[in-house]
Design a protein around this motif. Structure first.
Motif, PDB file in Angstrom:
ATOM      1  N   UNK A   1     103.279  33.591  31.759  1.00 19.76           N
ATOM      2  CA  UNK A   1     103.627  34.987  32.022  1.00 19.76           C
ATOM      3  C   UNK A   1     102.562  35.937  31.484  1.00 19.76           C
ATOM      4  N   UNK A   2     101.951  35.580  30.346  1.00 22.30           N
ATOM      5  CA  UNK A   2     100.864  36.431  29.849  1.00 22.30           C
ATOM      6  C   UNK A   2      99.729  36.465  30.860  1.00 22.30           C
ATOM      7  N   UNK A   3      99.414  35.294  31.431  1.00 24.55           N
ATOM      8  CA  UNK A   3      98.358  35.262  32.442  1.00 24.55           C
ATOM      9  C   UNK A   3      98.717  36.075  33.665  1.00 24.55           C
ATOM     10  N   UNK A   4      99.991  36.018  34.054  1.00 26.02           N
ATOM     11  CA  UNK A   4     100.406  36.772  35.230  1.00 26.02           C
ATOM     12  C   UNK A   4     100.315  38.275  34.978  1.00 26.02           C
ATOM     13  N   UNK A   5     100.721  38.690  33.779  1.00 28.13           N
ATOM     14  CA  UNK A   5     100.612  40.119  33.445  1.00 28.13           C
ATOM     15  C   UNK A   5      99.151  40.548  33.422  1.00 28.13           C
ATOM     16  N   UNK A   6      98.294  39.684  32.832  1.00 23.33           N
ATOM     17  CA  UNK A   6      96.864  40.008  32.804  1.00 23.33           C
ATOM     18  C   UNK A   6      96.329  40.147  34.218  1.00 23.33           C
ATOM     19  N   UNK A   7      96.772  39.252  35.105  1.00 20.74           N
ATOM     20  CA  UNK A   7      96.316  39.317  36.487  1.00 20.74           C
ATOM     21  C   UNK A   7      96.713  40.642  37.126  1.00 20.74           C
TER      22      UNK A   7
ATOM     23  N   UNK B   1      95.000  43.654  35.102  1.00 21.83           N
ATOM     24  CA  UNK B   1      93.560  43.615  35.316  1.00 21.83           C
ATOM     25  C   UNK B   1      93.220  44.040  36.725  1.00 21.83           C
ATOM     26  N   UNK B   2      94.011  43.572  37.682  1.00 19.11           N
ATOM     27  CA  UNK B   2      93.734  43.946  39.071  1.00 19.11           C
ATOM     28  C   UNK B   2      93.863  45.452  39.255  1.00 19.11           C
ATOM     29  N   UNK B   3      94.955  46.023  38.703  1.00 17.92           N
ATOM     30  CA  UNK B   3      95.177  47.458  38.862  1.00 17.92           C
ATOM     31  C   UNK B   3      94.019  48.258  38.287  1.00 17.92           C
ATOM     32  N   UNK B   4      93.484  47.808  37.135  1.00 23.37           N
ATOM     33  CA  UNK B   4      92.394  48.553  36.501  1.00 23.37           C
ATOM     34  C   UNK B   4      91.074  48.323  37.233  1.00 23.37           C
ATOM     35  N   UNK B   5      90.800  47.053  37.548  1.00 23.79           N
ATOM     36  CA  UNK B   5      89.510  46.739  38.168  1.00 23.79           C
ATOM     37  C   UNK B   5      89.400  47.332  39.563  1.00 23.79           C
ATOM     38  N   UNK B   6      90.545  47.505  40.220  1.00 26.94           N
ATOM     39  CA  UNK B   6      90.553  48.026  41.583  1.00 26.94           C
ATOM     40  C   UNK B   6      89.897  49.404  41.631  1.00 26.94           C
TER      41      UNK B   6
ATOM     42  N   UNK C   1      88.118  39.767  38.273  1.00 24.43           N
ATOM     43  CA  UNK C   1      89.432  39.485  37.692  1.00 24.43           C
ATOM     44  C   UNK C   1      89.455  38.138  36.977  1.00 24.43           C
ATOM     45  N   UNK C   2      88.820  37.129  37.591  1.00 20.31           N
ATOM     46  CA  UNK C   2      88.824  35.788  36.982  1.00 20.31           C
ATOM     47  C   UNK C   2      88.219  35.799  35.603  1.00 20.31           C
ATOM     48  N   UNK C   3      87.059  36.454  35.460  1.00 18.85           N
ATOM     49  CA  UNK C   3      86.416  36.437  34.150  1.00 18.85           C
ATOM     50  C   UNK C   3      87.198  37.281  33.160  1.00 18.85           C
ATOM     51  N   UNK C   4      87.835  38.360  33.622  1.00 15.25           N
ATOM     52  CA  UNK C   4      88.653  39.176  32.709  1.00 15.25           C
ATOM     53  C   UNK C   4      89.806  38.354  32.153  1.00 15.25           C
ATOM     54  N   UNK C   5      90.544  37.692  33.050  1.00 21.26           N
ATOM     55  CA  UNK C   5      91.698  36.898  32.614  1.00 21.26           C
ATOM     56  C   UNK C   5      91.248  35.782  31.685  1.00 21.26           C
ATOM     57  N   UNK C   6      90.212  35.044  32.094  1.00 22.47           N
ATOM     58  CA  UNK C   6      89.806  33.875  31.313  1.00 22.47           C
ATOM     59  C   UNK C   6      89.251  34.282  29.962  1.00 22.47           C
TER      60      UNK C   6
ATOM     61  N   UNK D   1      98.889  35.131  40.383  1.00 23.69           N
ATOM     62  CA  UNK D   1      99.098  36.528  40.729  1.00 23.69           C
ATOM     63  C   UNK D   1      97.892  37.094  41.461  1.00 23.69           C
ATOM     64  N   UNK D   2      96.694  36.832  40.927  1.00 24.62           N
ATOM     65  CA  UNK D   2      95.496  37.441  41.479  1.00 24.62           C
ATOM     66  C   UNK D   2      95.146  36.917  42.852  1.00 24.62           C
TER      67      UNK D   2
END
Lengths: 261, 153
Positions: A68-74, A77-82, A90-95, A176-177
């Motif tokens: 769930x933490x990963x899903x929230x990050x996805x 992160x997507x909302x911000x990076x967009x 997004x991949x590098x942000x989450x990882x 999610x991403x």
């Protein structure tokens, strides 16, 4: 006026002295564990049993939380990076956030509240019901027989749990991403791989979680062993375990991050 | 619980944990691309390397051919000396250009190799003679202001 002021200072000084004193006793306790840990390797099934209770039983909470933490990050992160048109990062942000910080820290926090508090309560109750004294009467060293296997089990378990947490988090971010939102799969993985460095990010995260494992288990065992042998004492010790180890994890995380960067 | 089941579960736990570590190293991290087969070292001097860092990638036509292994300041020439490890599979002519480029608008800096037309190939320890430094934003702005100042009159 003067007397009230002095009283405050006396109280403060006593508190500082007491906490220093406790840290000293804790350190001596840790060295005692290390000195008496031969038996937890020569009779390895003792450690394996504790590994089951602290590690395997924590698996589900770690895996679900990581996911769930990963899903929230996805999502976040997507909302911000967009906004900057760089969804492919997004991949590098989450990882990176999982491997460097969230994996080790959250896994250790969950471990402290799931397994650490149980360790404290168990040892505290053993002490309250005089099982520890009984062992001493039978010339069995309770630290070698009861405390050290739990210590090593915790030290082994936390890095493994942190790694699983990070992997589940990356998977959740992927779900999610890529699957849900539709970020390009190729750029998700390739950006992740080109930005996550093995030595600088992965190994440092593992090192952090090793340190957290030692600290969390040592605090839990010390509080249990040090608890007053009453119902109130054990409950207070369990609370202190969670509070102290959570604070220790977060403070140490800052220090370790500052040292590693 | 019986001892065998307990051992089994702990075994599964440890294997899963180690598997997670390997996944982190290979799938999430860059260990899979870390060790290139065999490399040879080539040096290049730049008057300004901008934000180039060790381990930055060396690319030719966009393909990763090597990595920056070391960056030092040569005090005889007062220029940055950049050592690159390039994969043995890729040979470059001796008059290859080495440019410091930026991936994307705000991305990382990397070295782009543009091959020349000479017959001989670069060998280990050779120096790339034709280099182009990083574009520094302040310099660009400075030049722009310098050039546009007289026009206003």
């Amino acid at each position: 006026m003067m007397a009230a002021l002095t009283k405050n200072f006396v109280g403060l000084g006593r508190r500082v002295m007491n906490s220093l004193w406790r840290i000293g006793i804790g350190a001596r306790f840790l060295s005692l564990i290390l000195l008496n840990s031969g038996i937890s390797f020569s009779r390895f099934h003792l450690t394996v049993k504790e590994l089951f209770f602290s590690g395997v039983m924590s698996l589900i909470i770690i895996l679900v939380a990581g996911m769930f933490v990963g899903m929230v990050l996805g999502l976040q992160g997507y909302e911000t990076l967009k906004r900057y048109g760089s969804e492919s990062a997004l991949g590098s942000l989450v990882a990176l956030s999982l491997v460097r910080e969230l994996g080790p820290v959250l896994a250790a926090l969950l471990f402290a509240s799931r397994a650490g508090s149980a360790m404290t309560a168990e040892i505290g109750l053993m002490k309250a019901t005089e099982q520890i004294s009984a062992m001493e009467m039978m010339a069995i060293n309770p630290i070698a027989r009861v405390v050290a296997p739990r210590f090593w089990a915790g030290v082994f378990a936390v890095p493994l749990l942190a790694a699983m947490f990070s992997v589940m988090g990356v998977f959740g971010g992927y779900l999610v991403g890529v699957v849900l939102i539709g970020v390009d799969e190729g750029s998700f993985w390739s950006q992740m791989q080109s930005n996550v460095d093995f030595q600088h990010d992965v190994l440092n995260g593992v090192f952090k979680s090793c340190v957290f494992g030692v600290v969390v288990t040592a605090i839990a065992l010390f509080e249990g062993y040090d608890a007053p042998p009453t119902a109130e004492g054990v409950s207070g010790a369990t609370t202190r375990t969670v509070v102290e180890s959570s604070l220790a994890i977060l403070i140490l995380d800052f220090i370790l991050t500052a040292l590693m960067i | 619980m019986e001892r065998t089941t307990l051992d089994l579960w702990v075994g599964i736990f440890v294997v899963a944990g180690l598997g997670a570590l390997v996944t982190l190293a290979l799938k999430v991290g860059n260990l899979g691309t870390y060790n290139m087969s065999e490399t040879y070292q080539v040096e290049a001097y730049f008057s300004n390397i901008g934000g180039l860092k060790a381990q930055a990638s060396v690319k030719s036509s966009g393909v990763l051919v090597g990595r920056v292994s070391n960056i030092t300041l040569d005090t005889e020439r007062y220029e940055a000396k950049v050592t690159m490890s390039i994969d043995k599979r890729y040979q470059f002519p001796q008059d290859t250009f080495a440019n410091i480029l930026t991936s994307g608008l705000l991305g990382e800096q990397y070295i782009g190799l543009v091959p020349g037309g000479e017959e001989g190939f670069l060998k280990s320890g050779d120096v790339v003679k034709k280099t182009q430094s990083a574009v520094v934003l302040e310099d660009l702005i400075g030049k722009f202001l310098f050039n546009s100042a007289p026009e206003k009159k």
